[in-house]
Design a protein around this motif. Structure first.
Motif, PDB file in Angstrom:
ATOM      1  N   ILE A  30      24.375  -5.981  -8.246  1.00 20.03           N
ATOM      2  CA  ILE A  30      24.107  -6.640  -6.798  1.00 20.03           C
ATOM      3  C   ILE A  30      22.987  -7.610  -6.815  1.00 20.03           C
ATOM      4  O   ILE A  30      23.182  -8.470  -6.325  1.00 20.03           O
ATOM      5  N   ALA A  31      21.970  -6.931  -7.398  1.00 18.88           N
ATOM      6  CA  ALA A  31      20.774  -7.670  -7.412  1.00 18.88           C
ATOM      7  C   ALA A  31      20.990  -9.122  -8.068  1.00 18.88           C
ATOM      8  O   ALA A  31      20.515 -10.092  -7.602  1.00 18.88           O
ATOM      9  N   CYS A  32      21.489  -9.043  -9.336  1.00 18.09           N
ATOM     10  CA  CYS A  32      21.826 -10.206 -10.069  1.00 18.09           C
ATOM     11  C   CYS A  32      22.651 -11.341  -9.184  1.00 18.09           C
ATOM     12  O   CYS A  32      22.505 -12.508  -8.983  1.00 18.09           O
ATOM     13  N   ASN A  33      23.670 -10.600  -8.490  1.00 21.06           N
ATOM     14  CA  ASN A  33      24.595 -11.241  -7.746  1.00 21.06           C
ATOM     15  C   ASN A  33      24.035 -12.071  -6.395  1.00 21.06           C
ATOM     16  O   ASN A  33      24.428 -13.465  -6.029  1.00 21.06           O
ATOM     17  N   GLU A  34      23.424 -11.171  -5.854  1.00 17.28           N
ATOM     18  CA  GLU A  34      22.468 -11.753  -4.666  1.00 17.28           C
ATOM     19  C   GLU A  34      21.676 -12.998  -5.074  1.00 17.28           C
ATOM     20  O   GLU A  34      21.764 -13.890  -4.383  1.00 17.28           O
ATOM     21  N   GLN A  35      21.013 -12.810  -6.157  1.00 11.69           N
ATOM     22  CA  GLN A  35      20.248 -14.013  -6.745  1.00 11.69           C
ATOM     23  C   GLN A  35      21.127 -15.129  -6.929  1.00 11.69           C
ATOM     24  O   GLN A  35      20.892 -16.340  -6.553  1.00 11.69           O
ATOM     25  N   ALA A  40      23.138 -20.624  -5.547  1.00  7.08           N
ATOM     26  CA  ALA A  40      24.097 -21.504  -4.992  1.00  7.08           C
ATOM     27  C   ALA A  40      23.780 -22.214  -3.791  1.00  7.08           C
ATOM     28  O   ALA A  40      23.875 -23.433  -3.602  1.00  7.08           O
ATOM     29  N   ASP A  41      23.246 -21.471  -2.708  1.00  7.01           N
ATOM     30  CA  ASP A  41      22.997 -21.972  -1.459  1.00  7.01           C
ATOM     31  C   ASP A  41      22.059 -23.102  -1.617  1.00  7.01           C
ATOM     32  O   ASP A  41      21.753 -24.276  -1.080  1.00  7.01           O
ATOM     33  N   VAL A  52      29.809 -31.848  -5.616  1.00  5.15           N
ATOM     34  CA  VAL A  52      30.933 -31.922  -4.857  1.00  5.15           C
ATOM     35  C   VAL A  52      31.572 -30.521  -4.451  1.00  5.15           C
ATOM     36  O   VAL A  52      31.795 -30.219  -3.456  1.00  5.15           O
ATOM     37  N   GLU A  53      31.052 -29.526  -5.234  1.00  7.49           N
ATOM     38  CA  GLU A  53      31.606 -28.041  -4.903  1.00  7.49           C
ATOM     39  C   GLU A  53      30.935 -27.280  -5.651  1.00  7.49           C
ATOM     40  O   GLU A  53      30.767 -27.342  -6.952  1.00  7.49           O
ATOM     41  N   VAL A  54      30.442 -26.063  -5.394  1.00  7.22           N
ATOM     42  CA  VAL A  54      30.087 -24.968  -6.110  1.00  7.22           C
ATOM     43  C   VAL A  54      30.979 -23.632  -6.019  1.00  7.22           C
ATOM     44  O   VAL A  54      31.487 -23.295  -4.751  1.00  7.22           O
TER      45      VAL A  54
END
Length: 231
Positions: A30-35, A40-41, A52-54
């Motif tokens: 979860i920690a890696c995914n949240e980072q 991405a943001d 164009v897209e992420v």
């Protein structure tokens, strides 16, 4: 956990950005995914003119860029995040995650694999239901079908592998588990996960959201489904 960024070619107009640990692996956490989703943001905020897209996943981001006006080397050099990107991101954004409570009927009438999952786990059906409701699940990614959210992590005690032969038709709004993941099928589709319930309705989820499952009985499920179908 110390993570570094690795970029590689994904297509003629896309690169893959991955988060790599000290051993060169992309950990599922979860920690890696949240980072990753924060990154991405940040990329969209800072480089929206050339991106164009992420498309974020568990530990990587597929980034499409304007290949007509920029070559890959120039694009990668331009979007390389500075060492303080996380500080910059915290200063310019707010926490947009949401927590959802989703009602689930775990009755075997709508949960054809529940008894088999219990047998695999060496637990009673009631214990499997209790275990499945315990976590606050994290939406790692969206994919497979529109609205299909990959949620984790399923308690170790009830993890069960995918079906050897996938079903041709999984009913819409079925709750399913496969190894450490759980999800809700948003529409009727083929699928190989273990079906352990059905939900009344499915809210729109986004990556980073939190989900809690709440058990309801079959009568309540039927009544709520009828209410939803009649608006």
């Amino acid at each position: 956990m110390s993570m570094r960024i690795q970029m590689s070619t994904a297509a003629e107009n896309a690169v893959m950005l991955s988060l790599i640990d000290e051993q060169g692996n992309s950990p599922l956490s979860i920690a890696c995914n949240e980072q990753l989703h924060a990154l991405a943001d940040w990329l969209l905020d800072q480089h929206h003119d050339c991106i164009v897209e992420v498309v974020p996943s568990y530990a990587s981001i597929l980034i499409y860029y304007d290949a007509m006006n920029m070559d890959e080397a120039t694009f990668i050099a331009r979007i390389q995040p500075p060492s303080d990107w996380q500080k910059q991101h915290r200063q310019t954004t707010t926490n947009s995650e949401s927590e959802h409570q989703i009602q689930v009927c775990y009755d075997t009438v709508v949960a054809p694999d529940l008894e088999r999952v219990a047998q695999h786990a060496g637990l009673t059906v009631a214990e499997v239901i209790t275990q499945h409701q315990q976590p606050t699940y994290h939406v790692y990614a969206l994919g497979f079908a529109p609205g299909f959210a990959y949620l984790g992590d399923v308690p170790a005690a009830i993890r069960c592998p995918r079906l050897e032969t996938p079903r041709q038709k999984v009913p819409a709004l079925s709750v399913a588990i496969a190894n450490q993941q759980t999800s809700v099928y948003p529409m009727e589709s083929p699928g190989g996960w273990n079906l352990i319930g059905q939900v009344v309705e499915l809210p729109q989820l986004k990556a980073g959201d939190k989900v809690r499952f709440i058990a309801i009985d079959l009568d309540t499920f039927k009544r709520r489904r009828q209410e939803v179908s009649h608006g």
